[in-house]
Design a protein around this motif. Structure first.
Motif, PDB file in Angstrom:
ATOM      1  N   UNK A  62     -70.215  81.211  27.277  1.00  0.00           N
ATOM      2  CA  UNK A  62     -71.086  81.905  26.319  1.00  0.00           C
ATOM      3  C   UNK A  62     -70.671  81.529  24.899  1.00  0.00           C
ATOM      4  N   UNK A  63     -71.578  81.678  23.928  1.00  0.00           N
ATOM      5  CA  UNK A  63     -71.157  81.542  22.531  1.00  0.00           C
ATOM      6  C   UNK A  63     -70.061  82.564  22.238  1.00  0.00           C
ATOM      7  N   UNK A  64     -69.045  82.168  21.505  1.00  0.00           N
ATOM      8  CA  UNK A  64     -67.890  83.031  21.311  1.00  0.00           C
ATOM      9  C   UNK A  64     -68.273  84.357  20.651  1.00  0.00           C
ATOM     10  N   UNK A  65     -69.292  84.343  19.799  1.00  0.00           N
ATOM     11  CA  UNK A  65     -69.695  85.584  19.143  1.00  0.00           C
ATOM     12  C   UNK A  65     -70.304  86.575  20.134  1.00  0.00           C
ATOM     13  N   UNK A  66     -70.739  86.098  21.306  1.00  0.00           N
ATOM     14  CA  UNK A  66     -71.335  86.980  22.304  1.00  0.00           C
ATOM     15  C   UNK A  66     -70.370  87.315  23.445  1.00  0.00           C
ATOM     16  N   UNK A  67     -69.150  86.787  23.381  1.00  0.00           N
ATOM     17  CA  UNK A  67     -68.214  87.004  24.476  1.00  0.00           C
ATOM     18  C   UNK A  67     -67.888  88.485  24.713  1.00  0.00           C
ATOM     19  N   UNK A  68     -67.696  89.300  23.662  1.00  0.00           N
ATOM     20  CA  UNK A  68     -67.403  90.718  23.927  1.00  0.00           C
ATOM     21  C   UNK A  68     -68.510  91.414  24.730  1.00  0.00           C
ATOM     22  N   UNK A  69     -69.771  91.123  24.400  1.00  0.00           N
ATOM     23  CA  UNK A  69     -70.875  91.726  25.153  1.00  0.00           C
ATOM     24  C   UNK A  69     -70.880  91.248  26.601  1.00  0.00           C
ATOM     25  N   UNK A  70     -70.600  89.957  26.799  1.00  0.00           N
ATOM     26  CA  UNK A  70     -70.582  89.411  28.156  1.00  0.00           C
ATOM     27  C   UNK A  70     -69.462  90.031  28.983  1.00  0.00           C
ATOM     28  N   UNK A  71     -68.305  90.202  28.376  1.00  0.00           N
ATOM     29  CA  UNK A  71     -67.169  90.818  29.089  1.00  0.00           C
ATOM     30  C   UNK A  71     -67.506  92.248  29.469  1.00  0.00           C
ATOM     31  N   UNK A  72     -68.116  92.975  28.543  1.00  0.00           N
ATOM     32  CA  UNK A  72     -68.464  94.373  28.823  1.00  0.00           C
ATOM     33  C   UNK A  72     -69.492  94.484  29.943  1.00  0.00           C
ATOM     34  N   UNK A  73     -70.495  93.601  29.946  1.00  0.00           N
ATOM     35  CA  UNK A  73     -71.570  93.679  30.936  1.00  0.00           C
ATOM     36  C   UNK A  73     -71.158  93.105  32.277  1.00  0.00           C
ATOM     37  N   UNK A  84     -67.451  79.428  23.527  1.00  0.00           N
ATOM     38  CA  UNK A  84     -67.447  78.210  22.712  1.00  0.00           C
ATOM     39  C   UNK A  84     -67.954  78.578  21.320  1.00  0.00           C
ATOM     40  N   UNK A  85     -67.405  77.922  20.308  1.00  0.00           N
ATOM     41  CA  UNK A  85     -67.686  78.293  18.923  1.00  0.00           C
ATOM     42  C   UNK A  85     -68.662  77.311  18.284  1.00  0.00           C
ATOM     43  N   UNK A  86     -69.416  77.814  17.314  1.00  0.00           N
ATOM     44  CA  UNK A  86     -70.260  76.922  16.521  1.00  0.00           C
ATOM     45  C   UNK A  86     -69.384  75.820  15.934  1.00  0.00           C
ATOM     46  N   UNK A  87     -69.858  74.610  16.035  1.00  0.00           N
ATOM     47  CA  UNK A  87     -69.073  73.454  15.606  1.00  0.00           C
ATOM     48  C   UNK A  87     -68.475  72.714  16.776  1.00  0.00           C
ATOM     49  N   UNK A  88     -68.295  73.405  17.913  1.00  0.00           N
ATOM     50  CA  UNK A  88     -67.868  72.746  19.150  1.00  0.00           C
ATOM     51  C   UNK A  88     -69.065  72.031  19.771  1.00  0.00           C
ATOM     52  N   UNK A  89     -68.776  71.137  20.706  1.00  0.00           N
ATOM     53  CA  UNK A  89     -69.833  70.538  21.517  1.00  0.00           C
ATOM     54  C   UNK A  89     -70.029  71.424  22.742  1.00  0.00           C
ATOM     55  N   UNK A  90     -71.107  72.226  22.789  1.00  0.00           N
ATOM     56  CA  UNK A  90     -71.275  73.157  23.905  1.00  0.00           C
ATOM     57  C   UNK A  90     -71.464  72.457  25.244  1.00  0.00           C
ATOM     58  N   UNK A  91     -72.031  71.269  25.221  1.00  0.00           N
ATOM     59  CA  UNK A  91     -72.286  70.568  26.479  1.00  0.00           C
ATOM     60  C   UNK A  91     -71.011  69.966  27.044  1.00  0.00           C
ATOM     61  N   UNK A  92     -70.104  69.554  26.179  1.00  0.00           N
ATOM     62  CA  UNK A  92     -68.793  69.119  26.651  1.00  0.00           C
ATOM     63  C   UNK A  92     -68.045  70.298  27.273  1.00  0.00           C
ATOM     64  N   UNK A  93     -68.163  71.471  26.632  1.00  0.00           N
ATOM     65  CA  UNK A  93     -67.509  72.661  27.176  1.00  0.00           C
ATOM     66  C   UNK A  93     -68.101  73.036  28.526  1.00  0.00           C
ATOM     67  N   UNK A  94     -69.437  72.968  28.662  1.00  0.00           N
ATOM     68  CA  UNK A  94     -70.081  73.279  29.942  1.00  0.00           C
ATOM     69  C   UNK A  94     -69.757  72.220  30.976  1.00  0.00           C
ATOM     70  N   UNK A  95     -69.726  70.961  30.561  1.00  0.00           N
ATOM     71  CA  UNK A  95     -69.468  69.868  31.497  1.00  0.00           C
ATOM     72  C   UNK A  95     -68.097  70.003  32.151  1.00  0.00           C
TER      73      UNK A  95
END
Length: 366
Positions: A62-73, A84-95
């Motif tokens: 998940x985007x790092x800014x949404x991680x707290x909501x994801x953990x709670x749910x 993953x944070x803005x500025x990272x390559x999200x597809x490399x992280x998913x891959x």
């Protein structure tokens, strides 16, 4: 709920392996809600992806800014959650979570942008539609899901009973539709997804919704409406008549009612989906209106209004206890009027149970 979601995820991973898949890629929408309970507050171009694969625990990126909501749910104990944070390559992280040469089923509503990003990051990987590969993934409901659907159906029934007391003649379809929407909300729906109000010739269009036509005495009026309550859908149709109907209008309504009843009585485990469609269609065809029944007999319902199974010719999937779907035959006479009757039905151990229980007679309204 954590145990329920974990069982769902484990079963899905096993089903994927049985289908020859490496795993499932679940994106925001009904699939992600079904497996984790997580509903991102904002579905954007930022990739959120749940990876389910046999031999691995569930992993959610998940985007790092949404991680707290994801953990709670979703619960960090049930799912390994990576941000993953803005500025990272999200597809490399998913891959990093995927097999470079894997074959994955992906949620039907995944963004093309994100699927293309995964393909670029992992050129040896392959993807297929989740519905095309595992169409029954959410089709069989547990007891809690069935009762949520039943509650939504009862609320829609209550809305219909009240709309019968409203004056139709001299008012627009839009006004009647607005009344229906308000009644759904008053009886517990959190949102209204559609209100079909097809009067007179507009009733011959199955998806007319509601317009500015003024309803007049002598009109047949198709009312098809539904939405979400406690996360699960309602969808019911009844056809009413303003004033006394003609003999032909009564006959067409009787034919549709007979077709709907025959299809319902055929529901039982092991019967193919297409057989329910054939039975409804045969009744209408024998009555001489076969060419005017222009859509499938039914569709599954759950977290979304339309989902597998589909009651249509060619669908060999046998009915299984817990499946929930509409039975909604109709006859549409262009330029004149239409008739449709729809109930949500669930398959039981020895037959079917209607989740809509208002009268299917032709109601006369003022």
């Amino acid at each position: 709920m954590t145990d329920l979601y974990r069982r769902r995820m484990d079963r899905a991973a096993a089903d994927a392996a049985d289908a020859g898949l490496t795993g499932l890629l679940v994106t925001p929408g009904p699939d992600l809600t079904y497996f984790t309970g997580y509903r991102p507050t904002a579905v954007t171009e930022r990739i959120t992806l749940l990876v389910l694969a046999a031999g691995h625990g569930p992993r959610l990126i998940v985007p790092v800014l949404e991680r707290p909501d994801a953990v709670e749910a979703a619960g960090a104990g049930a799912v390994t959650i990576t941000g993953w944070a803005d500025g990272d390559d999200p597809y490399a992280a998913a891959a990093a979570l995927l097999d470079p040469r894997g074959r994955y089923a992906i949620s039907d509503n995944a963004w093309a942008l994100q699927l293309l990003g995964l393909q670029e990051a992992l050129p040896g990987s392959r993807y297929t539609s989740m519905t095309a590969t595992l169409p029954m993934l959410r089709a069989v409901k547990d007891a809690d899901e069935v009762e949520r659907l039943a509650s939504a159906g009862a609320a829609a029934d209550a809305a219909f009973e009240q709309i019968l007391g409203v004056r139709f003649a001299g008012r627009t379809e839009h006004q009647i539709g607005t009344d229906l929407a308000a009644l759904l909300l008053a009886h517990g729906h959190s949102q209204v997804d559609f209100t079909v109000v097809g009067s007179g010739p507009n009733g011959a269009n199955p998806h007319h919704e509601m317009g500015e036509r003024v309803i007049t005495d002598g009109d047949m009026v198709v009312l098809d409406f539904g939405g979400l309550q406690d996360g699960y859908g309602s969808d019911t149709t009844r056809t009413v008549h303003v004033g006394e109907p003609t003999a032909e209008e009564r006959r067409v309504h009787d034919v549709v009612r007979e077709a709907q009843q025959a299809a319902f009585e055929a529901v039982r485990p092991g019967v193919a989906c297409e057989e329910i469609d054939r039975i409804a269609r045969d009744v209408i065809t024998r009555a001489g209106y076969g060419e005017h029944f222009i859509h499938r007999t039914g569709h599954g319902i759950g977290l979304t209004t339309h989902e597998p199974p589909y009651l249509i010719a060619g669908e060999k999937q046998p009915l299984v206890p817990g499946m929930c779907f509409s039975i909604e035959p109709g006859v549409y006479l262009p330029g004149r009027f239409g008739v449709r009757i729809e109930d949500i039905v669930t398959v039981t151990a020895d037959g079917g149970r209607r989740l809509n229980n208002t009268s299917r007679e032709l109601h006369i309204v003022a």
